[in-house]
Design a protein around this motif. Structure first.
Motif, PDB file in Angstrom:
ATOM      1  N   GLY A   1      -1.321   5.471   9.612  1.00 18.73           N
ATOM      2  CA  GLY A   1      -1.423   5.684  11.043  1.00 18.73           C
ATOM      3  C   GLY A   1      -0.465   4.862  11.888  1.00 18.73           C
ATOM      4  N   GLY A   2       0.387   4.073  11.269  1.00 20.95           N
ATOM      5  CA  GLY A   2       1.422   3.367  12.007  1.00 20.95           C
ATOM      6  C   GLY A   2       1.150   1.911  12.317  1.00 20.95           C
ATOM      7  N   GLY A   3      -0.037   1.435  12.075  1.00 18.15           N
ATOM      8  CA  GLY A   3      -0.343   0.031  12.371  1.00 18.15           C
ATOM      9  C   GLY A   3      -0.031  -0.877  11.210  1.00 18.15           C
ATOM     10  N   PRO A   4       0.078  -2.189  11.491  1.00 18.01           N
ATOM     11  CA  PRO A   4       0.342  -3.149  10.416  1.00 18.01           C
ATOM     12  C   PRO A   4      -0.794  -3.167   9.393  1.00 18.01           C
ATOM     13  CG  PRO A   4      -0.188  -4.298  12.458  1.00 18.01           C
ATOM     14  CD  PRO A   4      -0.090  -2.839  12.790  1.00 18.01           C
ATOM     15  N   GLN A   5      -0.423  -3.374   8.133  1.00 19.93           N
ATOM     16  CA  GLN A   5      -1.385  -3.330   7.030  1.00 19.93           C
ATOM     17  C   GLN A   5      -1.306  -4.591   6.176  1.00 19.93           C
ATOM     18  OE1 GLN A   5      -3.496  -0.454   6.209  1.00 19.93           O
ATOM     19  NE2 GLN A   5      -2.942  -0.124   8.345  1.00 19.93           N
ATOM     20  N   ASP A   6      -2.440  -4.996   5.635  1.00 22.26           N
ATOM     21  CA  ASP A   6      -2.503  -6.008   4.581  1.00 22.26           C
ATOM     22  C   ASP A   6      -2.510  -5.210   3.283  1.00 22.26           C
ATOM     23  OD1 ASP A   6      -3.058  -7.997   2.763  1.00 22.26           O
ATOM     24  OD2 ASP A   6      -5.047  -8.449   3.540  1.00 22.26           O
ATOM     25  N   ILE A   7      -1.401  -5.259   2.546  1.00 18.81           N
ATOM     26  CA  ILE A   7      -1.216  -4.400   1.373  1.00 18.81           C
ATOM     27  C   ILE A   7      -1.254  -5.237   0.106  1.00 18.81           C
ATOM     28  CG2 ILE A   7       0.333  -2.753   0.238  1.00 18.81           C
ATOM     29  CD1 ILE A   7       1.624  -2.372   3.067  1.00 18.81           C
TER      30      ILE A   7
END
Length: 98
Positions: free
Chosen positions: A74-80
């Motif tokens: 969805g375009g937001g920052p992620q903790d991957i």
């Protein structure tokens, strides 16, 4: 690392996780089903520590994967969280960062 017949267990020691005064991911104990022994892992001679071209290609791959995951989520920052094995990247989990 803790070493058993079927693999390794690594633990995070980060203090930058979600809960104050707790150390790293996995706030609970790992409970293996086999006896483990402690072993120091030696990185000397590994491509990751000595091959600059491999390091740059790996970092480029991580950056591209991170951007693709953010778009897919969805375009937001992620903790991957993920891994790299035999030339392939794998996403294990991702969660949005507030």
């Amino acid at each position: 690392a803790l070493v058993g017949d079927t693999g390794l267990i690594f633990r995070s020691d980060s203090n930058a996780e979600d809960l104050e005064n707790f150390a790293g991911a996995g706030l609970f104990d790992s409970v293996p089903v086999q006896k483990l022994t402690k072993q120091i892992i030696k990185y000397r001679g590994e491509r990751l520590t000595e091959d600059l071209d491999f390091q740059m290609a790996l970092m480029d791959g991580i950056a591209k994967l991170a951007m693709a995951v953010e778009v897919a989520a969805g375009g937001g920052p992620q903790d991957i969280e993920g891994c790299y094995a035999k030339g392939d990247f794998f996403v294990v989990q991702t969660r949005p960062q507030a």
